[in-house]
Design a protein around this motif. Sequence first.
Motif, PDB file in Angstrom:
ATOM      1  N   TYR A 124       0.863  -1.181   0.000  1.00 36.06           N
ATOM      2  CA  TYR A 124       0.000   0.000   0.000  1.00 36.06           C
ATOM      3  C   TYR A 124       0.894   1.223   0.000  1.00 36.06           C
ATOM      4  CZ  TYR A 124      -3.255   3.542   1.721  1.00 36.06           C
ATOM      5  OH  TYR A 124      -4.013   4.680   1.877  1.00 36.06           O
ATOM      6  N   THR A 125       0.620   2.125  -0.925  1.00 37.93           N
ATOM      7  CA  THR A 125       1.387   3.369  -0.954  1.00 37.93           C
ATOM      8  C   THR A 125       0.437   4.523  -0.697  1.00 37.93           C
ATOM      9  OG1 THR A 125       2.926   2.432  -2.522  1.00 37.93           O
ATOM     10  CG2 THR A 125       2.874   4.828  -2.396  1.00 37.93           C
ATOM     11  N   GLY A 126       0.822   5.369   0.212  1.00 38.75           N
ATOM     12  CA  GLY A 126      -0.048   6.503   0.520  1.00 38.75           C
ATOM     13  C   GLY A 126       0.745   7.617   1.164  1.00 38.75           C
ATOM     14  N   GLN A 127       0.069   8.701   1.474  1.00 38.24           N
ATOM     15  CA  GLN A 127       0.727   9.822   2.157  1.00 38.24           C
ATOM     16  C   GLN A 127       0.680   9.555   3.657  1.00 38.24           C
ATOM     17  OE1 GLN A 127       2.051  10.740  -0.900  1.00 38.24           O
ATOM     18  NE2 GLN A 127       2.481  12.438   0.501  1.00 38.24           N
ATOM     19  N   TYR A 128       1.833   9.716   4.300  1.00 34.22           N
ATOM     20  CA  TYR A 128       1.964   9.329   5.698  1.00 34.22           C
ATOM     21  C   TYR A 128       2.455  10.529   6.504  1.00 34.22           C
ATOM     22  CZ  TYR A 128       3.327   6.316   9.594  1.00 34.22           C
ATOM     23  OH  TYR A 128       3.442   5.719  10.813  1.00 34.22           O
ATOM     24  N   CYS A 129       1.896  10.688   7.683  1.00 34.33           N
ATOM     25  CA  CYS A 129       2.368  11.769   8.557  1.00 34.33           C
ATOM     26  C   CYS A 129       3.309  11.149   9.585  1.00 34.33           C
ATOM     27  CB  CYS A 129       1.183  12.448   9.244  1.00 34.33           C
ATOM     28  SG  CYS A 129       1.724  13.629  10.487  1.00 34.33           S
ATOM     29  N   ILE A 130       4.582  11.514   9.510  1.00 38.52           N
ATOM     30  CA  ILE A 130       5.539  10.863  10.417  1.00 38.52           C
ATOM     31  C   ILE A 130       5.390  11.386  11.850  1.00 38.52           C
ATOM     32  CG2 ILE A 130       7.313  10.205   8.724  1.00 38.52           C
ATOM     33  CD1 ILE A 130       8.829  12.781   9.735  1.00 38.52           C
ATOM     34  N   ASP A 132       2.351  12.125  13.318  1.00 33.54           N
ATOM     35  CA  ASP A 132       1.188  11.460  13.915  1.00 33.54           C
ATOM     36  C   ASP A 132       1.231   9.954  13.720  1.00 33.54           C
ATOM     37  OD1 ASP A 132       0.137  13.833  14.753  1.00 33.54           O
ATOM     38  OD2 ASP A 132      -1.057  14.143  12.950  1.00 33.54           O
ATOM     39  N   ASN A 133       2.221   9.472  12.985  1.00 34.15           N
ATOM     40  CA  ASN A 133       2.332   8.045  12.696  1.00 34.15           C
ATOM     41  C   ASN A 133       1.064   7.472  12.083  1.00 34.15           C
ATOM     42  OD1 ASN A 133       4.947   7.703  13.633  1.00 34.15           O
ATOM     43  ND2 ASN A 133       4.208   7.636  15.756  1.00 34.15           N
ATOM     44  N   ALA A 134       0.567   8.120  11.052  1.00 33.24           N
ATOM     45  CA  ALA A 134      -0.655   7.598  10.437  1.00 33.24           C
ATOM     46  C   ALA A 134      -0.705   7.958   8.966  1.00 33.24           C
ATOM     47  CB  ALA A 134      -1.874   8.203  11.125  1.00 33.24           C
ATOM     48  N   PHE A 135      -1.336   7.057   8.181  1.00 32.71           N
ATOM     49  CA  PHE A 135      -1.602   7.402   6.789  1.00 32.71           C
ATOM     50  C   PHE A 135      -2.717   8.440   6.769  1.00 32.71           C
ATOM     51  CE2 PHE A 135       0.590   3.451   5.732  1.00 32.71           C
ATOM     52  CZ  PHE A 135       1.294   3.845   4.598  1.00 32.71           C
ATOM     53  N   VAL A 136      -2.602   9.348   5.822  1.00 30.35           N
ATOM     54  CA  VAL A 136      -3.653  10.348   5.676  1.00 30.35           C
ATOM     55  C   VAL A 136      -4.487   9.928   4.472  1.00 30.35           C
ATOM     56  CG1 VAL A 136      -4.138  12.773   5.243  1.00 30.35           C
ATOM     57  CG2 VAL A 136      -2.114  12.123   6.586  1.00 30.35           C
ATOM     58  N   ASN A 137      -5.733   9.561   4.749  1.00 29.02           N
ATOM     59  CA  ASN A 137      -6.586   9.079   3.658  1.00 29.02           C
ATOM     60  C   ASN A 137      -6.803  10.165   2.623  1.00 29.02           C
ATOM     61  OD1 ASN A 137      -6.894   6.593   4.806  1.00 29.02           O
ATOM     62  ND2 ASN A 137      -8.758   7.178   5.926  1.00 29.02           N
ATOM     63  N   ASP A 138      -6.851   9.767   1.380  1.00 30.37           N
ATOM     64  CA  ASP A 138      -7.165  10.662   0.265  1.00 30.37           C
ATOM     65  C   ASP A 138      -6.165  11.798   0.050  1.00 30.37           C
ATOM     66  OD1 ASP A 138      -9.476   9.189  -0.171  1.00 30.37           O
ATOM     67  OD2 ASP A 138     -10.652  10.432   1.207  1.00 30.37           O
ATOM     68  N   ALA A 139      -5.001  11.736   0.695  1.00 37.47           N
ATOM     69  CA  ALA A 139      -4.033  12.833   0.479  1.00 37.47           C
ATOM     70  C   ALA A 139      -3.166  12.507  -0.739  1.00 37.47           C
ATOM     71  CB  ALA A 139      -3.165  13.012   1.710  1.00 37.47           C
TER      72      ALA A 139
END
Length: 661
Positions: A124-130, A132-139
């Motif tokens: 899975y490749t997505g935009q991640y906030c390092i 908050d340690n979470a993927f940001v949906n739809d970013a």
Amino acid sequence: MPAKQKFYLTTPIYYTNGLPHIGHTYTTVVADVIRRYKRMRGYEVVMTTGTDEHGVNVERAAKKAGVPESEFVAKMAEAWRALWLELGIPADEFVRTTDLQHVRTVQWLFKLCRENGYVYKGHYTGQYCIYDNAFVNDAKPGDNCPDCGRPTETLTEENYFFKLSAFQKPLLDFYKKYPEFIQPESRKNEIVSFVESGLKDLSITRTTIRWGIPVPGEEPHVFYVWFDALTAYLSAVGGPDYEKRGMWPADLHLVGKDIIRFHTVYWPAFLMAAMLPIPKQVWAHGWFLMDASKMSKSKGNVVLPRPIADMLGMDALRYFLLREVVFGQDGNFSYDALLTRYNSDLANGLGNLASRTAAMIEKNFAGKIPKAGKLEPRDETLARQTQSAIGDVLDYFEKMNFARALESLWSVIATADKYLTTEKPWSLSDSEADTQRKATVLATTAELLRIVTVLAHPVLPDSTTKIWTLLGQSGSVSAVELDGLQWGQLASGVPLGKPQTLFPRVEKSEAIERIESMANEELNPTAPPAPAPTAGRSATAGAATAAAPAASEKIGIEDFAKVEMRVGQIKTAERIVGADKLLKLTVDIGTEIRQICAGIAQFYEPDSLIGRKVAVVTNLAPRKLRGVESNGMIIAASVGPEGRPVLAGFPEDVEIGARLK
Ligand code: ME8
């Protein structure tokens, strides 16, 4: 006797990073109305609600609160459960996504999907906030994190994927075969075009989140929150053993329009993959908006249910939510509209019709329901109109058109009001003919009221129970079978029950001020409340009672001297609508008359207090209790395990205003 037909319905499983507001209350109230309605139509009903406790937002909220996640969610789940109970809308099954049974069900569902070939490992490749340690949906690359505002990074992680793409045709076929599955119709078109435009496979596990249900043997994979949350509907009624309980598939999932896609695309696809039965219907209602925008705590525009229920009663809130907005559409919430409906439809409408009918029967027929004499065409018209309203109301309930169901019922009430105004039973004499006519008019009105009471019961459970008692009817109104309801079943000669307080009229601006003030108290709890004499709901009361002696610190005389206490004399005392435990007092303290609220209503009759001399703390900062200003505190002892308040007094005569030292 044939076994009852079952009906299983659910509300969403709510997030635990906040507490319920009017939007959540709306869905839960509707579920409760349908539950009561279906029971009165002979179904065996189970209603589920619960809490959605996993995911990164909970991880964050627990961190902020400085407690482990499990402790954080346990407290929140308890708060949700307790509020539903307090508001009279508890679920039959309250499911928590941290329940062991639920964890097992999620793992079992995954296993079935995997065994049937619908799960594969991928990236899975997505935009991640390092931060908050979470993927940001739809970013998209270059977007900032919506939570912390810092740049996101593109990250790839290994995930398990669900072959959602394989279900495009099966889902479209399913929607065609079961046109009732997605409601209302307008939402169906939206979902059908979404599915027609193509479905991408869905990543259903995460390795970047810690607080989730582990994928067995695949740690650190945990399940994606929606794979976890949706399954709660199944775990609540048996999970892998669902056949034993006999409730699955769900007959109705009630949701807000925000989450319809999860319920009508992902959820049936997961179940198809696992070869499990699919729910019969998903009904997506609109939003309650505040000043035309969706409520959110951060915007400070949330409306809380408890202050409204405290002030006006839960029935008033239920009535408003269902009557004001057509189910399915968005609507605006305003206190002004709420109070207008309360005063016009409930206090002046149903409440007034019930009280005046009972009062006239009391006065003219010694409190016994009279027998109707010869019917005039006007009486027959009223009977016919009411009889035909029964069919209309049941039909509207079936179609989930609660606003129209209530509108029909209230037009019956309006017809009764007009009928009484025309017939004027109060102006008839005591002659035999007039007494006969009075009997007919009042028996007709009482029968109309009985029918309205039964039909309104699912929406107004408390007040219709009171009217049922008032009409002297036996059994419980909830046990009346709607299918057998018809004109002409009211027994005559039955004595009326005790008079009941139904919907006391309130002054609009004062009521709004009090509701808002109570909401403010709830949203911004300040210093710990004054010691309360009773184990009250919010433990606030203006009568101080001595706490049990603790290993207390000693204080100097200068500390004690800071408290100013004086002899006061109670001038007036009255109960407060919406605050069972409080009395509103005016107290003469020598230099002025103060308004003080005291938590003694359950132990002292207001009238018995007039003229009584009491000890008053006079230099406390004023505060609002249940929205009513209290300017001081009355001293009382706290007696016995239930903390019964006993007012401190003076055996000798003392001057009003004398200082206690
Ligand atoms: O979405 N008006 O939970 P949630 C009307 N955990 N209804 C409203 C509303 C409003 N302003 N605000 C909320 C989640 N709701 C997931 C659900 S289910 C398997 C998982 C109601 O706490 C409405 O029913 O955000 C909406 O769908 C739900 O609360 C969202 O609750």
